[in-house]
Scaffold this motif. Structure first.
Motif: not given
Lengths: 208, 535
Positions: B332-345
């Motif tokens: 959760i923390v990295p997703i909030v920090r970097n944005g959901g779109a970053w994670f989805a890549e």
């Protein structure tokens, strides 16, 4: 062969089930949540004996406001302080938390972590998680069972050694692993595990 | 705590660290801990103070480096040199060579595929921070994601980010996390709860333990963000009692966070309050199932109940409850920090992000790895894992523990994601990955898992309670060479029945190890039958 027949055979662990009356009763749940002793009000709970360890158990119940939901937490304290859970402890805890004795017994027997027999002076718990299993855990267990004439889950007749098995200690990188009196050791073989247990037992003999 | 104070802690910590010329990090995770890394740490500290270098060299304990088989691991300066199998006697040499070079005898190559092929998101702090100090976490940007959530985002925006990220539950089910959060958020009721499921019961899996031990604050911060998003103010972390070190560190982390005002009332001066409590498991595998886990937190026997209603609507004490696995929360923390779109890549079409695996069994580099979804099994076993020891031949990889299956060699080039694993009869599971070589007997493996399910069955529903006993009996007969072809038929029939009719995941998936070994290693079963078909 019909499946009905199969089910009948398998009844040997039937005792584990019981009608869970409270399972679907919301009202009871709400009561449990709120049924606690108001802060500041002292609850006199007679201790089973003068043993100081009962106070630890009492403290756990107090910390949780004597709520029935603290049953497992309190049993943990009993197990940790006494090494096992006996009838006195069950009565004391059931009384303190206002749960039926049957429920306290049901919970204590359901969870593997609570034992009903006093442990031996020393314990050796052999991990039988998957990684340990395929790397020789069962072999180690057999070696100890033969060498010390004790079955897994039992204590030797002289009360010196309890031989236990563990589901997975999470030390899979060190498989096969075992815990000797709280100390985890990995990469064991038949010879080494036997020597280690002997050392545990002999250390006492030398001291006395 | 105000945002300025958070900044200040980070600045002070950064300055203190910069004063040191060298930093020696000793792994104090369970793997290295059992290899006596605490003694190594003490020896290093003693040596540093004996030479009067306390202001020049810092010795600290850090979380798991992953390569548990080579413990204790010691790292000198960040990623400069890595030592393996260090003993307390090596301390003198390590301290003496800090400036001049290294101790070649202990060196562990850092360019191993084991290190270079991993992508660390969940474990980004593992091996870098001292899990027992909140300052170490804050200096890495800790609690800024929570600050951002509370001050700049609405709950709906947080859920939006999680949905965009495509994160799916890492505990085994693979349910979309964003959807789960939304369900809890819109559920009726003023009192809601968050539960972090750390009841990691699968034998051969220790991902959650490592995360809790290496980075406990990450879990607390993730839980707080989740609580804000769904409107909860109380949370529970359910941890196995078999993980004393994880419990100790988590307890310490909660106290530190409360003391610093990062948990408790009015966090960062906002109206948001959040309390966390630890609940210990007591050795029941079935408590990993969410309704059983709730029963256990309520102090009852851990037996599951039929769903619906799902815990998202009717959970702990009848209130809407969000249950997420430790690894899910850690994302959760990295997703909030970097944005959901970053994670989805990262990852594949249907499986985003990374997955942590506990790589164990007959493989050279056993330990904890984090890889992007979509990597092939071959890369994991032969590149990262370094292949099979003693020149033996690879036979199968077991994923998903007692609910998963064995995947044979012909599928080694398959990608690792939720869909492909399910297609070959296994599951992603919580992340145990056990490698088996030609010496492993697959019937025995199936029997082992069935014995596990049999003893762990809670006894509530009949197919699981009775079926597992019967399947285990049949497997024992096959293993003992006393079975007939009819027994094998019966076994398959039972597998199907238990799978279709059990109440919870434990029963429904208990035949998986048998079904997958029957599918790929049927000849081993046939070889062990007393009478061959047609005889």
């Amino acid at each position: 062969m019909s499946h009905g027949c199969l089910f009948f055979w398998g009844n040997r662990i039937h005792r584990r089930i019981r009608p869970d009356a409270e399972q679907n009763s919301d009202t009871l749940k709400c009561q449990e949540r709120t049924m606690s002793v108001p802060a500041g009000k002292k609850l006199k709970l007679p201790l089973p004996s003068d043993d100081r360890r009962w106070r630890l158990v009492g403290a756990t119940m107090r910390r949780h406001g004597y709520r029935p939901s603290a049953l497992i937490e309190t049993l943990h304290t009993v197990q940790e302080s006494f090494g096992y859970v006996d009838n006195d402890a069950l009565r004391f805890v059931a009384n303190g938390l206002h749960v039926p004795l049957s429920r306290a017994y049901g919970v204590a027997t359901f969870y593997h972590f609570f034992s009903f027999k006093p442990p031996g002076k020393h314990t050796c718990a052999i991990c039988l998680g998957t990684a340990c299993y395929i790397k020789g855990g069962p072999d180690n267990l057999k070696a100890l069972e033969e060498a010390f004439d004790v079955q897994a889950g039992e204590t030797t007749a002289d009360g010196q050694l309890s031989l236990l098995t563990a589901r997975c200690l999470g030390a899979c990188g060190l498989a096969p692993a075992a815990v000797f009196d709280g100390e985890m050791v990995g990469r064991l073989d038949r010879m080494e595990i036997q020597q280690r247990v002997e050392r545990l037992l002999n250390d006492d003999a030398r001291r006395t | 705590m105000t945002p300025e104070e958070l900044d200040e802690i980070a600045t002070i910590e950064r300055e203190t660290t910069h004063q040191f010329q060298h930093r020696v990090s000793v792994c104090v995770g369970t793997g290295c801990h059992s290899a006596h890394s605490e003694e190594v740490k003490t020896a290093l500290e003693k040596e540093v103070s004996r030479q009067g270098l306390e202001n020049w060299c810092q010795v600290k304990g850090v979380g798991c480096r992953g390569l548990c088989a080579s413990g204790p691991m010691v790292e000198v300066d960040t990623a400069a040199r890595l030592y393996q199998g260090v003993t307390p006697e090596d301390a003198v040499e390590i301290v003496e060579t800090l400036d001049t070079g290294s101790v070649p005898r202990l060196e562990c190559p850092t360019d191993l595929p084991f290190f270079t092929r991993q992508t660390k998101i969940v474990l980004e702090h593992a091996g870098r921070i001292d899990p027992e100090r909140i300052e170490d976490y804050i200096v890495m940007g800790g609690y800024t994601a929570l600050l951002k959530t509370l001050t700049e985002m609405t709950p709906a925006e947080v859920i939006e980010q999680i949905t965009t990220s495509g994160l799916r539950g890492r505990g085994g089910g693979g349910y979309p996390t964003g959807l789960k959060w939304r369900t809890v958020a819109i559920a009726a009721g003023t009192q809601k709860y968050i539960i972090c499921n750390g009841d990691e019961g699968d034998p051969g899996a220790f991902m959650d333990r490592s995360i809790l031990e290496s980075d406990p604050h990450r879990i607390l911060e993730g839980m707080a963000i989740a609580a804000y998003a769904v409107g909860a103010d109380e949370g529970y972390v359910y941890v196995r009692a078999e993980y004393p070190l994880a419990i100790k560190r988590l307890r310490a982390a909660i106290i530190q966070a409360e003391r610093n005002g990062l948990l408790g009332k009015n966090i960062f001066g906002t109206p948001f309050s959040f309390h966390v409590e630890i609940r210990l498991g007591a050795g029941a595998f079935v408590c990993g199932e969410e309704t059983a886990l709730i029963a256990s937190i309520e102090g009852r026997r851990g037996t599951p109940r039929p769903r619906p209603p799902y815990p998202a609507e009717f959970g702990l004490w009848g209130c809407p409850t969000l249950i997420n696995n430790v690894e899910t929360i850690a994302n959760i923390v990295p997703i909030v920090r970097n944005g959901g779109a970053w994670f989805a890549e990262i990852g594949t079409e249907n499986s985003k992000g990374t997955k942590v695996f506990a790589l164990t069994g007959r493989v050279n580099h056993t330990g904890l790895i984090e890889v992007p979804m979509g990597i092939t099994l071959r890369e994991i076993v032969f590149d990262i894992g370094g292949g099979i020891p003693d020149g033996r031949k690879f036979k199968a990889v077991q994923t998903g523990g007692p609910s998963g299956g064995c995947i044979p060699e012909e599928y080694l080039d398959m990608t690792v994601d939720y869909a492909s694993l399910a297609q070959v009869g296994s599951i992603m599971g919580s992340g145990g990955m056990i490698i088996m070589d030609e010496t492993s007997n697959m019937v025995d493996v199936a029997r082992y898992f069935m014995e596990f399910c049999m003893t762990e069955s809670c006894g509530k529903c009949i197919p699981c309670r009775v079926g597992t006993v019967q399947m285990h009996e049949l497997l024992c007969r096959i293993a003992a060479g006393q079975a007939t072809p009819h027994d094998l038929e019966l076994l398959e029939e039972l597998c199907d029945l238990v799978k279709q009719t059990s109440l919870c995941g434990l029963g429904q998936s208990s035949p998986n190890p048998v079904l997958s070994t029957l599918r790929y290693f049927r000849n081993e079963y046939m070889d062990q039958l007393a009478a061959k078909p047609g005889e």
